[in-house]
Write a protein that holds these residues in place. Sequence first.
Motif, PDB file in Angstrom:
ATOM      1  N   SER A 256       0.841  -1.195   0.000  1.00 31.81           N
ATOM      2  CA  SER A 256       0.000   0.000   0.000  1.00 31.81           C
ATOM      3  C   SER A 256       0.877   1.247   0.000  1.00 31.81           C
ATOM      4  O   SER A 256       2.086   1.191   0.262  1.00 31.81           O
TER       5      SER A 256
ATOM      6  N   LEU B 195      -0.790  13.239   4.685  1.00 30.46           N
ATOM      7  CA  LEU B 195      -1.292  12.431   3.566  1.00 30.46           C
ATOM      8  C   LEU B 195      -2.460  11.554   4.003  1.00 30.46           C
ATOM      9  O   LEU B 195      -3.418  11.370   3.243  1.00 30.46           O
ATOM     10  N   ARG B 196      -2.393  11.031   5.215  1.00 32.45           N
ATOM     11  CA  ARG B 196      -3.513  10.214   5.720  1.00 32.45           C
ATOM     12  C   ARG B 196      -4.768  11.056   5.878  1.00 32.45           C
ATOM     13  O   ARG B 196      -5.870  10.632   5.531  1.00 32.45           O
TER      14      ARG B 196
ATOM     15  N   GLU C 173      -6.226  11.601   2.545  1.00 34.04           N
ATOM     16  CA  GLU C 173      -6.952  10.411   2.102  1.00 34.04           C
ATOM     17  C   GLU C 173      -8.346  10.364   2.739  1.00 34.04           C
ATOM     18  O   GLU C 173      -9.343  10.114   2.056  1.00 34.04           O
TER      19      GLU C 173
ATOM     20  N   ARG D  66     -10.558  12.993   1.150  1.00 39.30           N
ATOM     21  CA  ARG D  66     -11.041  12.571  -0.173  1.00 39.30           C
ATOM     22  C   ARG D  66     -12.159  11.547  -0.035  1.00 39.30           C
ATOM     23  O   ARG D  66     -13.119  11.558  -0.802  1.00 39.30           O
ATOM     24  N   GLN D  67     -12.072  10.675   0.965  1.00 42.78           N
ATOM     25  CA  GLN D  67     -13.152   9.715   1.204  1.00 42.78           C
ATOM     26  C   GLN D  67     -14.434  10.440   1.568  1.00 42.78           C
ATOM     27  O   GLN D  67     -15.515  10.088   1.091  1.00 42.78           O
TER      28      GLN D  67
ATOM     29  N   PHE E 275     -11.949   5.861  -1.243  1.00 40.14           N
ATOM     30  CA  PHE E 275     -10.719   6.391  -1.825  1.00 40.14           C
ATOM     31  C   PHE E 275      -9.506   5.998  -0.985  1.00 40.14           C
ATOM     32  O   PHE E 275      -9.519   6.127   0.228  1.00 40.14           O
ATOM     33  N   THR E 276      -8.488   5.498  -1.647  1.00 41.07           N
ATOM     34  CA  THR E 276      -7.213   5.247  -0.985  1.00 41.07           C
ATOM     35  C   THR E 276      -6.099   5.777  -1.870  1.00 41.07           C
ATOM     36  O   THR E 276      -6.220   5.775  -3.108  1.00 41.07           O
ATOM     37  N   LEU E 277      -5.047   6.237  -1.238  1.00 47.64           N
ATOM     38  CA  LEU E 277      -3.890   6.680  -2.004  1.00 47.64           C
ATOM     39  C   LEU E 277      -3.200   5.456  -2.573  1.00 47.64           C
ATOM     40  O   LEU E 277      -2.932   4.493  -1.858  1.00 47.64           O
TER      41      LEU E 277
ATOM     42  N   GLU F  67      -3.416  14.892  -8.725  1.00 48.92           N
ATOM     43  CA  GLU F  67      -3.529  14.520  -7.310  1.00 48.92           C
ATOM     44  C   GLU F  67      -2.605  15.382  -6.449  1.00 48.92           C
ATOM     45  O   GLU F  67      -2.952  15.754  -5.329  1.00 48.92           O
TER      46      GLU F  67
ATOM     47  N   PHE G 202      -3.717  17.693  -3.389  1.00 45.88           N
ATOM     48  CA  PHE G 202      -3.043  17.626  -2.098  1.00 45.88           C
ATOM     49  C   PHE G 202      -2.560  19.019  -1.680  1.00 45.88           C
ATOM     50  O   PHE G 202      -2.714  19.421  -0.523  1.00 45.88           O
TER      51      PHE G 202
END
Length: 174
Positions: free
Chosen positions: A2, A31-32, A35, A38-39, A46-48, A57, A61
């Motif tokens: 991941s 970044l988390r 993520e 975005r969800q 959505f996942t990076l 992207e 960000f």
Amino acid sequence: MSFFEVFNEFLDKHLDWAPLSGHYKVLARLLRRFELYRQKTTRTKFTLILNDFDSTEIERFKEFVINEPKIYDKYPSIYKTASDVVETARKPRRPEKRGENSVIGILKRLRAFFNWCVRRGYLDRTPFATFTGIGSEKYGTPYYITIEERDLIAGFDLSDKPSLEVQRDIFVFQ
């Protein structure tokens, strides 16, 4: 692997010893939160994904980093629990508005991570190859204080605010 497994490998193998590793842990938590944001906004799972990160992207960000205080007000649930992306004892708090130089520094650290991914063979090409929106830090004209002003600051009593004493001492000795 991941996105965050690769990022944690980057932290463990490349930056474990580096004085700046704390900055990269901040980037991982950022970044988390991106993520999770975005969800919330896309209402998807959505996942990076490392290979899906592109210049669009990165721009999203960047906008998240700039607007995070407003996003916190609108989506406080993102910030309720500490991120499990990197180990930290730090409690989440309301993000403060970031200056342009801070945003540029964050993007440069993200670019360093992607360059490392290319060198390690995780990516064929960095998404920053087509992204031109980093910019460069801008610093103002330095102003120099006199010896008397320095002594006045150094002697100022901040014993009721120990954290400010430390900041004062850092300032005086720089």
